[in-house]
Write a protein that holds these residues in place. Structure first.
Motif, PDB file in Angstrom:
ATOM      1  N   ALA A 121       0.690  -0.981  -0.345  1.00  0.00           N
ATOM      2  CA  ALA A 121       0.192   0.201   0.145  1.00  0.00           C
ATOM      3  C   ALA A 121       0.920   1.461   0.319  1.00  0.00           C
ATOM      4  CB  ALA A 121      -0.908  -0.553   1.034  1.00  0.00           C
ATOM      5  N   ILE A 122       1.747   0.836   0.726  1.00  0.00           N
ATOM      6  CA  ILE A 122       2.771   2.637   0.808  1.00  0.00           C
ATOM      7  C   ILE A 122       3.614   2.526  -0.592  1.00  0.00           C
ATOM      8  CG2 ILE A 122       4.771   3.354   1.172  1.00  0.00           C
ATOM      9  CD1 ILE A 122       4.567   2.237   4.537  1.00  0.00           C
ATOM     10  N   TYR A 123       3.858   1.644  -0.820  1.00  0.00           N
ATOM     11  CA  TYR A 123       4.348   1.515  -2.076  1.00  0.00           C
ATOM     12  C   TYR A 123       3.220   1.865  -3.809  1.00  0.00           C
ATOM     13  CZ  TYR A 123       7.463   0.868  -6.323  1.00  0.00           C
ATOM     14  OH  TYR A 123       8.425   1.000  -7.778  1.00  0.00           O
ATOM     15  N   ALA A 124       2.689   1.146  -3.655  1.00  0.00           N
ATOM     16  CA  ALA A 124       1.106   1.583  -4.460  1.00  0.00           C
ATOM     17  C   ALA A 124       0.976   3.531  -4.662  1.00  0.00           C
ATOM     18  CB  ALA A 124      -0.408   0.789  -4.013  1.00  0.00           C
ATOM     19  N   HIS A 125       1.198   3.744  -3.251  1.00  0.00           N
ATOM     20  CA  HIS A 125       0.764   5.830  -3.116  1.00  0.00           C
ATOM     21  C   HIS A 125       2.072   6.552  -3.731  1.00  0.00           C
ATOM     22  CE1 HIS A 125      -0.215   9.039  -1.169  1.00  0.00           C
ATOM     23  NE2 HIS A 125       0.740   9.574  -1.286  1.00  0.00           N
ATOM     24  N   ASP A 149       2.665   1.460 -13.096  1.00  0.00           N
ATOM     25  CA  ASP A 149       1.668   0.368 -12.800  1.00  0.00           C
ATOM     26  C   ASP A 149       1.622   0.073 -11.298  1.00  0.00           C
ATOM     27  OD1 ASP A 149      -0.613   1.213 -14.636  1.00  0.00           O
ATOM     28  OD2 ASP A 149       0.596  -0.454 -15.906  1.00  0.00           O
ATOM     29  N   PRO A 150       1.579   0.286  -9.922  1.00  0.00           N
ATOM     30  CA  PRO A 150       1.717  -0.185  -8.425  1.00  0.00           C
ATOM     31  C   PRO A 150       0.956  -1.957  -8.286  1.00  0.00           C
ATOM     32  CG  PRO A 150      -0.288   1.162  -7.778  1.00  0.00           C
ATOM     33  CD  PRO A 150      -0.077   1.129  -9.516  1.00  0.00           C
ATOM     34  N   PRO A 151       2.410  -2.843  -8.098  1.00  0.00           N
ATOM     35  CA  PRO A 151       2.685  -3.608  -8.394  1.00  0.00           C
ATOM     36  C   PRO A 151       1.144  -4.944  -7.305  1.00  0.00           C
ATOM     37  CG  PRO A 151       4.189  -2.928  -7.308  1.00  0.00           C
ATOM     38  CD  PRO A 151       4.206  -1.928  -7.527  1.00  0.00           C
ATOM     39  N   SER A 152       1.697  -5.840  -7.187  1.00  0.00           N
ATOM     40  CA  SER A 152       0.727  -6.537  -6.973  1.00  0.00           C
ATOM     41  C   SER A 152       1.401  -6.934  -5.159  1.00  0.00           C
ATOM     42  CB  SER A 152       0.485  -7.947  -6.558  1.00  0.00           C
ATOM     43  OG  SER A 152       0.881  -8.493  -8.033  1.00  0.00           O
ATOM     44  N   ALA A 153       0.121  -7.605  -4.148  1.00  0.00           N
ATOM     45  CA  ALA A 153       1.378  -7.815  -3.473  1.00  0.00           C
ATOM     46  C   ALA A 153       1.460  -9.170  -3.287  1.00  0.00           C
ATOM     47  CB  ALA A 153       0.715  -8.053  -2.161  1.00  0.00           C
ATOM     48  N   ALA A 154       1.580 -10.193  -4.253  1.00  0.00           N
ATOM     49  CA  ALA A 154       2.428 -11.376  -4.950  1.00  0.00           C
ATOM     50  C   ALA A 154       3.502 -10.817  -5.170  1.00  0.00           C
ATOM     51  CB  ALA A 154       2.016 -12.068  -5.736  1.00  0.00           C
ATOM     52  N   ASP A 155       3.866  -9.854  -6.438  1.00  0.00           N
ATOM     53  CA  ASP A 155       4.603  -8.715  -6.836  1.00  0.00           C
ATOM     54  C   ASP A 155       6.078  -8.389  -5.762  1.00  0.00           C
ATOM     55  OD1 ASP A 155       4.373  -9.163  -9.379  1.00  0.00           O
ATOM     56  OD2 ASP A 155       3.062  -7.797  -9.885  1.00  0.00           O
ATOM     57  N   MET A 156       5.223  -8.254  -4.708  1.00  0.00           N
ATOM     58  CA  MET A 156       6.012  -7.361  -3.983  1.00  0.00           C
ATOM     59  C   MET A 156       6.838  -8.109  -2.359  1.00  0.00           C
ATOM     60  SD  MET A 156       6.303  -4.014  -4.147  1.00  0.00           S
ATOM     61  CE  MET A 156       6.967  -3.628  -2.732  1.00  0.00           C
ATOM     62  N   ALA A 157       5.636  -9.187  -2.530  1.00  0.00           N
ATOM     63  CA  ALA A 157       6.619 -10.818  -2.345  1.00  0.00           C
ATOM     64  C   ALA A 157       7.960 -11.138  -2.427  1.00  0.00           C
ATOM     65  CB  ALA A 157       5.338 -11.584  -1.869  1.00  0.00           C
ATOM     66  N   ALA A 158       8.022 -11.565  -4.495  1.00  0.00           N
ATOM     67  CA  ALA A 158       8.237 -11.582  -4.882  1.00  0.00           C
ATOM     68  C   ALA A 158       9.565 -10.916  -4.418  1.00  0.00           C
ATOM     69  CB  ALA A 158       8.221 -12.175  -5.950  1.00  0.00           C
ATOM     70  N   VAL A 200       8.276   6.174   2.623  1.00  0.00           N
ATOM     71  CA  VAL A 200       7.697   6.353   3.521  1.00  0.00           C
ATOM     72  C   VAL A 200       6.080   6.539   3.415  1.00  0.00           C
ATOM     73  CG1 VAL A 200       7.469   8.216   6.046  1.00  0.00           C
ATOM     74  CG2 VAL A 200       9.472   7.173   5.423  1.00  0.00           C
ATOM     75  N   ALA A 201       4.634   5.988   4.454  1.00  0.00           N
ATOM     76  CA  ALA A 201       3.902   6.260   4.272  1.00  0.00           C
ATOM     77  C   ALA A 201       3.105   7.597   4.007  1.00  0.00           C
ATOM     78  CB  ALA A 201       2.386   5.667   5.321  1.00  0.00           C
ATOM     79  N   ASP A 202       2.674   8.181   3.404  1.00  0.00           N
ATOM     80  CA  ASP A 202       1.789   9.897   3.255  1.00  0.00           C
ATOM     81  C   ASP A 202       2.308   9.998   4.336  1.00  0.00           C
ATOM     82  OD1 ASP A 202       1.797  12.014   0.945  1.00  0.00           O
ATOM     83  OD2 ASP A 202      -0.467  12.256   2.272  1.00  0.00           O
ATOM     84  N   SER A 203       0.636   9.647   4.934  1.00  0.00           N
ATOM     85  CA  SER A 203       0.912   9.726   7.053  1.00  0.00           C
ATOM     86  C   SER A 203       1.884  10.251   8.155  1.00  0.00           C
ATOM     87  CB  SER A 203      -0.968   8.878   7.258  1.00  0.00           C
ATOM     88  OG  SER A 203      -0.343   7.786   7.415  1.00  0.00           O
ATOM     89  N   ALA A 204       2.782   9.913   7.583  1.00  0.00           N
ATOM     90  CA  ALA A 204       3.621   9.774   8.267  1.00  0.00           C
ATOM     91  C   ALA A 204       5.087  10.495   7.700  1.00  0.00           C
ATOM     92  CB  ALA A 204       4.598   8.079   8.647  1.00  0.00           C
TER      93      ALA A 204
END
Length: 173
Positions: free
Chosen positions: A17-21, A33-42, A88-92
Motif C-alpha cells: 500500500a505504501i509503495y502503491a501510493h 502501475d502499482p505492483p501486486s502484493a504477490a509481486d512485492m513478496a517476490a 514512507v507512508a504519506d501520513s507519516a
C-alpha cells in the motif's frame, strides 16, 4: 520513535500500500502501475535470498515505512554495491522515518558485506530524498537527464553514492 526492524511476511500488505501510493502519486519511482502484493513478496524474497536487508518502521503495530537494499546491477561483480530504496507512508512524512530507515539500512547493508551504497533517485525535483541522502553522507555522482516520462513530464535520475566500512580501500574478499 518507531521501531526499525527486519520485515516479515505479515508486513507485505502495508508495504504494498505504501509503495502503491508512491507509484501513483510520486516521481521517486518510475513505475507506472502499482505492483501486486504477490509481486512485492517476490521482490522481497529476492532481496532476502541475496542476504540483503529489507526493513520496516513500525509504530503502535502499524508499518509506516520500509527500506531495502538490492544489488546495484545483477552481474556478480556488483555484489559489493547495492542500491537503496526508502518509502514512507504519506501520513507519516516529516517524522524522521526516512532518516531512521536509511541509517539502519546502511548499517545492515555494511554487515552484509556491501561496500558502496547507491541511491538512484527518481526526479531531480525530489529534494527531500536528495537532502536525506546528502545528510547521511551520500555524495552526488551524476544526473541522467530526462530518462523517465511520468505524470506528463520528463524526469531526471540523480545518482548518489556512499562508501560503507572501508569502502574501496581494501579487498572485500
Amino acid at each position: 520513535m518507531p521501531l526499525i526492524r527486519t520485515s516479515h511476511d505479515g508486513d507485505l500488505a502495508a508495504i504494498t500500500a505504501i509503495y502503491a501510493h508512491h507509484v501513483l502519486h510520486g516521481t521517486g519511482t518510475f513505475e507506472i502501475d502499482p505492483p501486486s502484493a504477490a509481486d512485492m513478496a517476490a521482490r522481497r524474497a529476492e532481496v532476502l535470498a541475496r542476504g540483503l536487508p529489507w526493513l520496516v518502521a513500525e509504530k503502535d503495530g502499524q508499518v509506516l515505512g520500509f527500506t531495502y537494499a538490492n544489488w546495484f546491477k545483477p552481474r556478480p561483480a556488483y555484489r559489493f554495491s547495492a542500491e537503496d530504496s526508502v518509502y514512507v507512508a504519506d501520513s507519516a512524512r516529516g517524522m524522521g522515518l526516512g532518516r531512521a530507515l536509511l541509517t539502519a539500512l546502511a548499517a545492515h547493508a555494511e554487515a552484509a558485506g556491501v561496500r558502496q551504497l547507491m541511491a538512484v533517485i527518481g526526479d531531480s525535483a525530489n529534494v527531500g530524498s536528495i537532502a536525506l541522502h546528502r545528510s547521511l553522507g551520500f555524495t552526488e555522482v551524476g544526473v541522467m537527464h530526462a530518462v523517465g516520462w511520468k505524470h506528463g513530464a520528463w524526469r531526471d535520475i540523480v545518482l548518489m553514492q556512499r562508501p560503507l566500512g572501508s569502502g574501496s580501500a581494501t579487498s572485500p574478499e
